[in-house]
Motif scaffolding. Structure first.
Motif, PDB file in Angstrom:
ATOM      1  N   VAL A 253      61.103 -38.169  67.144  1.00 63.55           N
ATOM      2  CA  VAL A 253      60.314 -36.970  67.692  1.00 63.55           C
ATOM      3  C   VAL A 253      60.189 -37.192  69.088  1.00 63.55           C
ATOM      4  N   GLN A 254      60.585 -36.157  69.836  1.00 64.61           N
ATOM      5  CA  GLN A 254      60.402 -36.114  71.269  1.00 64.61           C
ATOM      6  C   GLN A 254      59.422 -35.047  71.846  1.00 64.61           C
ATOM      7  N   GLY A 255      59.080 -34.225  71.047  1.00 66.65           N
ATOM      8  CA  GLY A 255      58.088 -33.193  71.522  1.00 66.65           C
ATOM      9  C   GLY A 255      58.342 -31.809  70.739  1.00 66.65           C
ATOM     10  N   VAL A 256      57.764 -30.933  71.141  1.00 60.25           N
ATOM     11  CA  VAL A 256      58.024 -29.231  70.730  1.00 60.25           C
ATOM     12  C   VAL A 256      58.373 -28.622  71.690  1.00 60.25           C
ATOM     13  N   LEU A 257      59.346 -27.707  71.363  1.00 56.32           N
ATOM     14  CA  LEU A 257      59.779 -26.593  72.125  1.00 56.32           C
ATOM     15  C   LEU A 257      59.059 -25.420  71.757  1.00 56.32           C
ATOM     16  N   GLU A 258      58.139 -24.852  72.506  1.00 51.93           N
ATOM     17  CA  GLU A 258      57.442 -23.612  72.077  1.00 51.93           C
ATOM     18  C   GLU A 258      58.302 -22.120  72.594  1.00 51.93           C
ATOM     19  N   ALA A 259      57.858 -21.108  71.926  1.00 52.05           N
ATOM     20  CA  ALA A 259      58.823 -19.620  72.428  1.00 52.05           C
ATOM     21  C   ALA A 259      58.346 -19.544  73.684  1.00 52.05           C
ATOM     22  N   LEU A 260      56.960 -19.421  74.018  1.00 46.53           N
ATOM     23  CA  LEU A 260      56.619 -19.066  75.267  1.00 46.53           C
ATOM     24  C   LEU A 260      57.011 -19.764  76.360  1.00 46.53           C
ATOM     25  N   ASP A 261      57.493 -21.307  76.191  1.00 48.29           N
ATOM     26  CA  ASP A 261      57.943 -22.044  77.080  1.00 48.29           C
ATOM     27  C   ASP A 261      59.527 -21.550  77.397  1.00 48.29           C
ATOM     28  N   LEU A 262      60.066 -21.257  76.131  1.00 46.51           N
ATOM     29  CA  LEU A 262      61.515 -21.073  76.396  1.00 46.51           C
ATOM     30  C   LEU A 262      61.702 -19.668  77.094  1.00 46.51           C
ATOM     31  N   PHE A 263      60.864 -18.567  76.363  1.00 42.74           N
ATOM     32  CA  PHE A 263      61.107 -17.335  77.268  1.00 42.74           C
ATOM     33  C   PHE A 263      60.889 -17.459  78.687  1.00 42.74           C
ATOM     34  N   SER A 264      59.652 -18.329  78.999  1.00 39.50           N
ATOM     35  CA  SER A 264      59.302 -18.330  80.501  1.00 39.50           C
ATOM     36  C   SER A 264      60.314 -19.236  81.191  1.00 39.50           C
ATOM     37  N   PHE A 265      61.127 -20.123  80.582  1.00 44.94           N
ATOM     38  CA  PHE A 265      62.231 -20.750  81.161  1.00 44.94           C
ATOM     39  C   PHE A 265      63.346 -19.800  81.736  1.00 44.94           C
ATOM     40  N   LEU A 266      63.679 -18.869  80.632  1.00 43.63           N
ATOM     41  CA  LEU A 266      64.442 -17.858  81.048  1.00 43.63           C
ATOM     42  C   LEU A 266      64.300 -16.878  81.980  1.00 43.63           C
ATOM     43  N   ALA A 267      62.841 -16.564  81.898  1.00 44.32           N
ATOM     44  CA  ALA A 267      62.342 -15.635  82.965  1.00 44.32           C
ATOM     45  C   ALA A 267      61.823 -16.191  84.338  1.00 44.32           C
ATOM     46  N   ASN A 268      61.276 -17.473  84.246  1.00 43.97           N
ATOM     47  CA  ASN A 268      60.753 -17.958  85.516  1.00 43.97           C
ATOM     48  C   ASN A 268      60.244 -19.319  85.190  1.00 43.97           C
ATOM     49  N   HIS A 269      61.140 -20.062  85.760  1.00 41.16           N
ATOM     50  CA  HIS A 269      61.036 -21.701  85.726  1.00 41.16           C
ATOM     51  C   HIS A 269      59.924 -22.307  86.318  1.00 41.16           C
ATOM     52  N   SER A 270      59.262 -21.627  87.286  1.00 40.26           N
ATOM     53  CA  SER A 270      58.114 -22.292  87.943  1.00 40.26           C
ATOM     54  C   SER A 270      56.971 -22.227  86.706  1.00 40.26           C
ATOM     55  N   TYR A 271      56.873 -21.341  86.051  1.00 40.34           N
ATOM     56  CA  TYR A 271      55.794 -21.163  84.992  1.00 40.34           C
ATOM     57  C   TYR A 271      55.768 -22.725  84.195  1.00 40.34           C
ATOM     58  N   LEU A 272      56.751 -23.289  83.695  1.00 36.07           N
ATOM     59  CA  LEU A 272      56.826 -24.352  83.058  1.00 36.07           C
ATOM     60  C   LEU A 272      56.468 -25.484  83.822  1.00 36.07           C
ATOM     61  N   ILE A 273      56.755 -25.618  85.061  1.00 37.37           N
ATOM     62  CA  ILE A 273      56.470 -26.851  86.097  1.00 37.37           C
ATOM     63  C   ILE A 273      54.837 -26.761  86.165  1.00 37.37           C
ATOM     64  N   THR A 274      54.448 -25.376  86.462  1.00 37.53           N
ATOM     65  CA  THR A 274      53.138 -25.125  86.541  1.00 37.53           C
ATOM     66  C   THR A 274      52.159 -26.003  85.416  1.00 37.53           C
ATOM     67  N   VAL A 275      52.740 -25.491  84.130  1.00 33.94           N
ATOM     68  CA  VAL A 275      51.999 -26.123  82.936  1.00 33.94           C
ATOM     69  C   VAL A 275      52.161 -27.657  82.904  1.00 33.94           C
ATOM     70  N   GLN A 276      53.283 -28.056  83.132  1.00 32.41           N
ATOM     71  CA  GLN A 276      53.327 -29.564  83.095  1.00 32.41           C
ATOM     72  C   GLN A 276      52.565 -30.129  84.254  1.00 32.41           C
ATOM     73  N   ILE A 277      52.508 -29.625  85.454  1.00 28.05           N
ATOM     74  CA  ILE A 277      51.300 -29.978  86.380  1.00 28.05           C
ATOM     75  C   ILE A 277      49.995 -30.067  86.036  1.00 28.05           C
ATOM     76  N   ASP A 278      49.580 -28.993  85.664  1.00 30.53           N
ATOM     77  CA  ASP A 278      48.051 -28.827  84.820  1.00 30.53           C
ATOM     78  C   ASP A 278      47.843 -29.786  83.755  1.00 30.53           C
ATOM     79  N   MET A 279      48.736 -30.159  83.101  1.00 32.96           N
ATOM     80  CA  MET A 279      48.628 -30.961  81.749  1.00 32.96           C
ATOM     81  C   MET A 279      48.571 -32.300  82.236  1.00 32.96           C
ATOM     82  N   ALA A 280      49.118 -32.778  83.467  1.00 28.99           N
ATOM     83  CA  ALA A 280      49.408 -34.244  83.737  1.00 28.99           C
ATOM     84  C   ALA A 280      48.188 -34.867  83.881  1.00 28.99           C
ATOM     85  N   GLN A 281      47.990 -36.054  82.970  1.00 28.15           N
ATOM     86  CA  GLN A 281      46.935 -36.830  83.043  1.00 28.15           C
ATOM     87  C   GLN A 281      46.933 -38.237  84.132  1.00 28.15           C
ATOM     88  N   ASP A 282      48.389 -38.167  84.665  1.00 30.95           N
ATOM     89  CA  ASP A 282      48.419 -39.425  85.578  1.00 30.95           C
ATOM     90  C   ASP A 282      49.468 -39.179  86.597  1.00 30.95           C
TER      91      ASP A 282
END
Length: 605
Positions: A253-282
């Protein structure tokens, strides 16, 4: 009649097959020896010229104001006006196509794009360039893989884990699903527990602490792999009517690909990076997010996104990235009693590819900073370097004491920059005027900027010294030759045009007491106050975007070839439309430089 007319050059690349045939029917070829005047002032042109070989110089009086090389056309404006306002001379032997005026008028009448490009101002040409690139957007997205989207980390829990524990994980880790192993046996199935599963568990009526999550999981998992094309993963979601896919690599298992993230990738790649930055713990997780910004820029650029929008998205992502990094490094009390700020192109919101970092820290007066502040500052600068933002060669970073001071100390430094007026002080002031807060108490930075804007506007000598930096790299007159390949040298877009434009606007804004830090914001404010005409303001903004666009393209080409990003442009890589855009943009900068010389009386210095 010649059959080798090049229809790949702008504006002829937008002609239909029938229109191209019309061109072939009427076009002719002319030869002009070196020194021959092709079109003189006041002459009535009978044709449009398209250079095949050689160089043509356009003269305004005794001054050369433009040059035209292979694939360039001239003089469409004279063709429409009925008379030429310039003199066009063969600087060397010239071969040129001649397209009769009647045929040109037919093409303009039948093809609006041809006419728009032939007579376009900068904004229209930029729109045409974006439209051409937009045709490749779907192809670029079609090449993307699941690994290019944001694959969310996922927890794998034991079957006995209770519902309260799962809800706690949802809350603490900002996730909406976990995987649950059916039993402890080798090869046991995995199931997925989602927020919908949580709702069913609550409605069961049994106290959640006594309910095992395994009772409510779905074991018929739909999966994908990191290498699978995005389109196929999306089709699987739609067919299965699910909102997420479990990502497996070699059965792990590498993780989960969610529909919101997939649609956001197709529409706006910046959203996905924003989520990853906000979730970063280190800082390691932040470095991974930072590594995706350049790829996002490349995809947006290839997709035809306008340069202003790309710059805005990158500015927002960098702000969140720096803010999160400083929050992970600095204790909360330090964050609350200071303001971390960025300067230079990052402060103006014009940095797209990762370049030298420029940052500083202002501390609240009376606040006792922690004794390890120098080490914290060094960690931050090193973290940004790990993210791909190299240290500033001039040391404009908060690990240097002169860019990490209290409000009172910064005030004293600003007064020195304002009154000593040497080259170093002028440059420090220019750098600081672009400062933009990214973390902490933004009022600390705002108060410092207000002090500068209060003292500077009435000091004509200071303003003249400050504005004189527009000539720091010379008048930029050699770029015509390099643009046409007459010299084996790349063009430094920053030195040839961007710096004079940006600093010129900065100088006008300082003289007017305008508080904005971005060039676009300053241009708008100057136009609103009547200090720039609306046409001039629009030309300056479009010229800035052209130079940013071409610099970005050159940088992406260098990255693709695994070379360092230098900011240099090889004119041989430009198409005819891009070459035309660059000529127009540098012409705007040249006129603006002349206006600044008159406005600040720079010739008296």
């Amino acid at each position: 009649m010649p059959n080798a007319f090049d229809f790949t050059a702008s504006p002829f690349d937008c002609l239909s097959p029938q229109e191209r045939e019309r061109v072939r029917e009427v076009v002719d070829v002319a030869y002009f020896p070196q020194g021959r005047t092709i079109l003189d002032v006041g002459a009535v042109p009978a044709q449009l010229y398209v250079v095949m070989k050689g160089v043509v110089a356009q003269h305004d009086g005794e001054q050369v104001v433009a040059s035209y090389g292979p694939q360039d056309s001239f003089d469409a404006r004279a063709l429409m006006a009925g008379r030429s306002s310039s003199r066009f001379v063969a600087r060397e032997e010239v071969l040129a196509y001649e397209l009769p005026r009647e045929a040109v008028m037919e093409l303009i009448g039948s093809n609006a794009a041809f006419g728009a490009l032939l007579f376009a101002e900068l904004s229209d040409k930029l729109g045409a360039l974006a439209e051409l690139r937009g045709r490749h957007e779907l192809q670029a997205l079609g090449m993307a893989r699941v690994a290019d989207a944001f694959v969310r980390p996922v927890r794998v829990l034991d079957a006995a884990t209770d519902i309260v524990a799962v809800a706690g994980i949802f809350q603490a880790e900002h996730v909406s699903s976990v995987l649950v192993r059916e039993s402890e046996q080798p090869g046991a199935r995995l199931g997925i527990f989602t927020r919908a599963s949580l709702q069913r568990a609550i409605l069961d009526g049994t106290p959640p602490a006594r309910l095992a999550a395994a009772r409510f999981v779905t074991f018929d998992l739909l999966t994908t792999t990191p290498e699978e094309p995005i389109g196929e993963a999306l089709a699987r979601m739609l067919r299965g009517r699910v909102h997420r896919l479990v990502v497996l690599r070699a059965g792990e298992v590498q993780g989960v690909l969610e529909a919101l993230d997939l649609f956001s990738f197709l529409a706006n790649h910046s959203y996905l990076i924003t989520v990853q930055i906000d979730m970063a713990q280190d800082l390691g997780a932040l470095a991974d997010a930072a590594s995706k910004i350049t790829r996002m820029v490349s995809l947006l650029h290839r997709g035809g996104t306008r340069i202003g929008l790309i710059a805005g998205l990158v500015t927002e992502l960098n702000t969140r990235l720096f803010q999160r990094a400083w929050s992970l490094i600095a204790p909360p009390e330090l964050v609350a009693n200071s303001c971390l700020f960025v300067m230079g192109s990052e402060g103006r919101g014009e940095q797209i590819l990762k370049t030298d970092q420029d940052n500083g820290l202002v501390l609240r007066d009376g606040y006792q900073a922690p004794p390890d502040l120098p080490e914290l500052a060094t960690r931050f600068v090193a973290a940004l370097a790990d993210f791909g933002y190299p240290p500033c060669p001039g040391g404009v970073m908060l690990d240097r004491p002169r860019w990490r001071m209290s409000s009172a100390e910064f005030t004293a430094a600003l007064r020195a920059w304002l009154h000593e007026r040497g080259p170093e002080q002028v440059m420090d002031l220019a750098i600081f005027l672009d400062a933009r807060a990214v973390c902490g108490d933004a009022r600390l930075l705002r108060e410092l900027r207000e002090r500068v804007l209060h003292e500077a506007p009435g000091d004509d000598m200071l303003l003249a010294r400050f504005a004189s930096a527009i000539d720091a790299f010379g008048a930029g007159t050699a770029w015509w030759a390099r643009l046409l390949g007459e010299a084996n040298q790349a063009i430094d877009l920053k030195k040839e045009g961007m710096f004079a434009l940006v600093h010129g606007v900065r100088s006008l804004a300082l003289a007017a007491g305008i508080a904005g830090s971005g060039t676009e914001e300053r241009i708008a404010a100057l136009a609103a106050q009547g200090l720039l005409g609306h046409v001039e303001a629009d030309e300056l903004l479009q010229a800035l975007h052209v130079l940013m666009e071409l610099r970005l393209q050159a940088g992406l080409d260098q990255l693709e070839r695994r070379q360092a990003v230098t900011g240099l442009l090889d004119p041989r890589q430009l198409g005819s439309l891009e070459r035309s855009l660059l000529k127009d943009a540098l012409g705007v900068v040249k006129r603006f430089r002349g206006m600044l010389h008159r406005r600040f009386q720079l010739d008296r210095l």
